[in-house]
Design a protein around this motif. Structure first.
Motif, PDB file in Angstrom:
ATOM      1  N   SER A 162      54.340  45.161  41.513  1.00 55.69           N
ATOM      2  CA  SER A 162      54.541  43.725  41.294  1.00 55.69           C
ATOM      3  C   SER A 162      54.872  43.414  39.844  1.00 55.69           C
ATOM      4  N   ASP A 163      55.121  44.436  39.059  1.00 55.13           N
ATOM      5  CA  ASP A 163      55.397  44.300  37.631  1.00 55.13           C
ATOM      6  C   ASP A 163      54.205  43.761  36.858  1.00 55.13           C
ATOM      7  N   TYR A 164      53.017  43.843  37.444  1.00 53.98           N
ATOM      8  CA  TYR A 164      51.815  43.509  36.697  1.00 53.98           C
ATOM      9  C   TYR A 164      51.357  44.798  36.048  1.00 53.98           C
ATOM     10  N   LYS A 165      51.260  44.801  34.753  1.00 55.71           N
ATOM     11  CA  LYS A 165      50.900  46.010  34.024  1.00 55.71           C
ATOM     12  C   LYS A 165      49.380  46.119  33.933  1.00 55.71           C
ATOM     13  N   PRO A 166      48.776  46.932  34.824  1.00 56.17           N
ATOM     14  CA  PRO A 166      47.319  47.006  34.826  1.00 56.17           C
ATOM     15  C   PRO A 166      46.703  47.632  33.578  1.00 56.17           C
ATOM     16  N   LEU A 167      47.506  48.277  32.741  1.00 60.36           N
ATOM     17  CA  LEU A 167      46.994  48.915  31.518  1.00 60.36           C
ATOM     18  C   LEU A 167      45.826  49.843  31.826  1.00 60.36           C
ATOM     19  N   GLY A 168      46.048  50.691  32.764  1.00 63.23           N
ATOM     20  CA  GLY A 168      45.032  51.659  33.131  1.00 63.23           C
ATOM     21  C   GLY A 168      44.846  51.713  34.627  1.00 63.23           C
ATOM     22  N   PRO A 169      44.195  52.772  35.102  1.00 62.47           N
ATOM     23  CA  PRO A 169      43.991  52.911  36.543  1.00 62.47           C
ATOM     24  C   PRO A 169      42.961  51.912  37.075  1.00 62.47           C
ATOM     25  N   VAL A 170      43.074  51.626  38.347  1.00 58.87           N
ATOM     26  CA  VAL A 170      42.099  50.771  39.020  1.00 58.87           C
ATOM     27  C   VAL A 170      41.086  51.712  39.658  1.00 58.87           C
ATOM     28  N   ASN A 171      39.849  51.692  39.140  1.00 52.79           N
ATOM     29  CA  ASN A 171      38.831  52.591  39.692  1.00 52.79           C
ATOM     30  C   ASN A 171      38.260  52.015  40.993  1.00 52.79           C
ATOM     31  N   ALA A 172      37.406  52.782  41.647  1.00 53.36           N
ATOM     32  CA  ALA A 172      36.871  52.394  42.958  1.00 53.36           C
ATOM     33  C   ALA A 172      36.105  51.067  42.904  1.00 53.36           C
ATOM     34  N   ALA A 173      35.303  50.868  41.871  1.00 49.58           N
ATOM     35  CA  ALA A 173      34.527  49.622  41.750  1.00 49.58           C
ATOM     36  C   ALA A 173      35.459  48.428  41.539  1.00 49.58           C
ATOM     37  N   GLN A 174      36.489  48.605  40.706  1.00 47.60           N
ATOM     38  CA  GLN A 174      37.448  47.529  40.471  1.00 47.60           C
ATOM     39  C   GLN A 174      38.253  47.241  41.741  1.00 47.60           C
ATOM     40  N   HIS A 175      38.599  48.286  42.467  1.00 51.31           N
ATOM     41  CA  HIS A 175      39.328  48.118  43.725  1.00 51.31           C
ATOM     42  C   HIS A 175      38.488  47.298  44.702  1.00 51.31           C
ATOM     43  N   ALA A 176      37.208  47.622  44.807  1.00 56.50           N
ATOM     44  CA  ALA A 176      36.305  46.876  45.695  1.00 56.50           C
ATOM     45  C   ALA A 176      36.184  45.425  45.243  1.00 56.50           C
ATOM     46  N   GLU A 177      36.101  45.200  43.937  1.00 58.47           N
ATOM     47  CA  GLU A 177      36.004  43.835  43.412  1.00 58.47           C
ATOM     48  C   GLU A 177      37.277  43.048  43.705  1.00 58.47           C
ATOM     49  N   LEU A 178      38.419  43.701  43.576  1.00 61.37           N
ATOM     50  CA  LEU A 178      39.689  43.024  43.878  1.00 61.37           C
ATOM     51  C   LEU A 178      39.792  42.705  45.369  1.00 61.37           C
ATOM     52  N   ARG A 179      39.297  43.584  46.218  1.00 62.14           N
ATOM     53  CA  ARG A 179      39.293  43.293  47.667  1.00 62.14           C
ATOM     54  C   ARG A 179      38.438  42.058  47.957  1.00 62.14           C
ATOM     55  N   SER A 180      37.297  41.984  47.311  1.00 58.98           N
ATOM     56  CA  SER A 180      36.430  40.815  47.472  1.00 58.98           C
ATOM     57  C   SER A 180      37.138  39.555  46.963  1.00 58.98           C
ATOM     58  N   TRP A 181      37.818  39.691  45.836  1.00 63.81           N
ATOM     59  CA  TRP A 181      38.550  38.574  45.240  1.00 63.81           C
ATOM     60  C   TRP A 181      39.658  38.087  46.168  1.00 63.81           C
ATOM     61  N   THR A 182      40.327  38.999  46.863  1.00 71.73           N
ATOM     62  CA  THR A 182      41.421  38.585  47.750  1.00 71.73           C
ATOM     63  C   THR A 182      40.906  37.697  48.878  1.00 71.73           C
ATOM     64  N   ARG A 183      39.685  37.933  49.320  1.00 73.72           N
ATOM     65  CA  ARG A 183      39.116  37.063  50.355  1.00 73.72           C
ATOM     66  C   ARG A 183      38.922  35.642  49.815  1.00 73.72           C
ATOM     67  N   GLU A 184      38.572  35.545  48.547  1.00 76.94           N
ATOM     68  CA  GLU A 184      38.423  34.216  47.944  1.00 76.94           C
ATOM     69  C   GLU A 184      39.779  33.553  47.733  1.00 76.94           C
ATOM     70  N   LEU A 185      40.770  34.347  47.336  1.00 82.16           N
ATOM     71  CA  LEU A 185      42.128  33.809  47.180  1.00 82.16           C
ATOM     72  C   LEU A 185      42.671  33.330  48.525  1.00 82.16           C
ATOM     73  N   ASP A 186      42.350  34.056  49.580  1.00 84.81           N
ATOM     74  CA  ASP A 186      42.822  33.709  50.918  1.00 84.81           C
ATOM     75  C   ASP A 186      42.430  32.281  51.283  1.00 84.81           C
ATOM     76  N   ALA A 187      41.221  31.885  50.903  1.00 88.25           N
ATOM     77  CA  ALA A 187      40.751  30.529  51.213  1.00 88.25           C
ATOM     78  C   ALA A 187      41.634  29.467  50.564  1.00 88.25           C
ATOM     79  N   VAL A 188      42.191  29.771  49.398  1.00 88.35           N
ATOM     80  CA  VAL A 188      43.068  28.811  48.709  1.00 88.35           C
ATOM     81  C   VAL A 188      44.334  28.589  49.519  1.00 88.35           C
ATOM     82  N   PHE A 189      44.869  29.645  50.113  1.00 86.06           N
ATOM     83  CA  PHE A 189      46.089  29.506  50.905  1.00 86.06           C
ATOM     84  C   PHE A 189      45.826  28.762  52.205  1.00 86.06           C
ATOM     85  N   THR A 190      44.596  28.805  52.683  1.00 86.84           N
ATOM     86  CA  THR A 190      44.229  28.092  53.901  1.00 86.84           C
ATOM     87  C   THR A 190      44.058  26.602  53.630  1.00 86.84           C
ATOM     88  N   ASN A 191      43.386  26.284  52.537  1.00 86.95           N
ATOM     89  CA  ASN A 191      43.093  24.890  52.234  1.00 86.95           C
ATOM     90  C   ASN A 191      43.020  24.691  50.720  1.00 86.95           C
TER      91      ASN A 191
END
Length: 166
Positions: free
Chosen positions: A33-62
């Motif tokens: 997506s051309d977002y420069k993460p400036l480093g690898p996404v570790n397992a904990a960060q990946h899990a946090e981003l997955r949790s964050w996507t559920r919160e973002l999803d609510a914005v698209f709903t309402n």
């Protein structure tokens, strides 16, 4: 429609994160997506981003002021002006040394907030029943209802067939 970089690109990244398959590598998605993460996404960060996507999803709903303010409050943002890579001065919402997940959270929350302030109707979810795809409406007239031509065609063909039977 032309959006500022946070209301457009960052909001589109939020949509890509929400639409990501459960087994998709989010570090790879960020890089594509051309977002420069400036480093690898570790397992904990990946899990946090997955949790964050559920919160973002609510914005698209309402999308609402309250929901977006709650997301903004959950970020560790510190807005500042940057001039990196010879670019004109522009805003960044988190420190470059912050962990990847924190930077993505600030970027996407501010992107959706900026888009909402410009035109809340541009934050959408596909209107086809059974489709969960979200999108940022960049169309000229701002009346997009479907994630793709395919979903739009399915709905319109089904409507046409229903009218023919009646």
């Amino acid at each position: 429609m032309h959006f500022n970089p946070y209301g457009g690109v960052a909001a589109e990244l939020a949509a890509r994160l929400v639409n990501a398959a459960p087994d998709q590598d989010l570090g790879k998605l960020l890089a594509e997506s051309d977002y420069k993460p400036l480093g690898p996404v570790n397992a904990a960060q990946h899990a946090e981003l997955r949790s964050w996507t559920r919160e973002l999803d609510a914005v698209f709903t309402n999308p609402s002021v309250e929901l977006l303010n709650a997301l903004l409050a959950k970020t560790t943002s510190r807005p500042y002006i940057s001039t990196h890579d010879g670019r004109a001065p522009h805003l960044h919402y988190s420190d470059e040394t912050a962990p990847v997940d924190e930077r993505v959270k600030a970027y996407t929350a501010f992107g959706l907030a900026a888009l909402f302030c410009e035109d809340p109707s541009r934050i959408g979810r596909c209107a086809r029943e059974g489709c969960d795809i979200v999108f940022v409406d960049t169309s000229r007239n701002g009346r997009r209802r479907f994630c793709s031509t395919r979903c739009s065609t399915r709905v319109h063909v089904a409507d046409h067939r229903r009218r023919q039977v009646s």
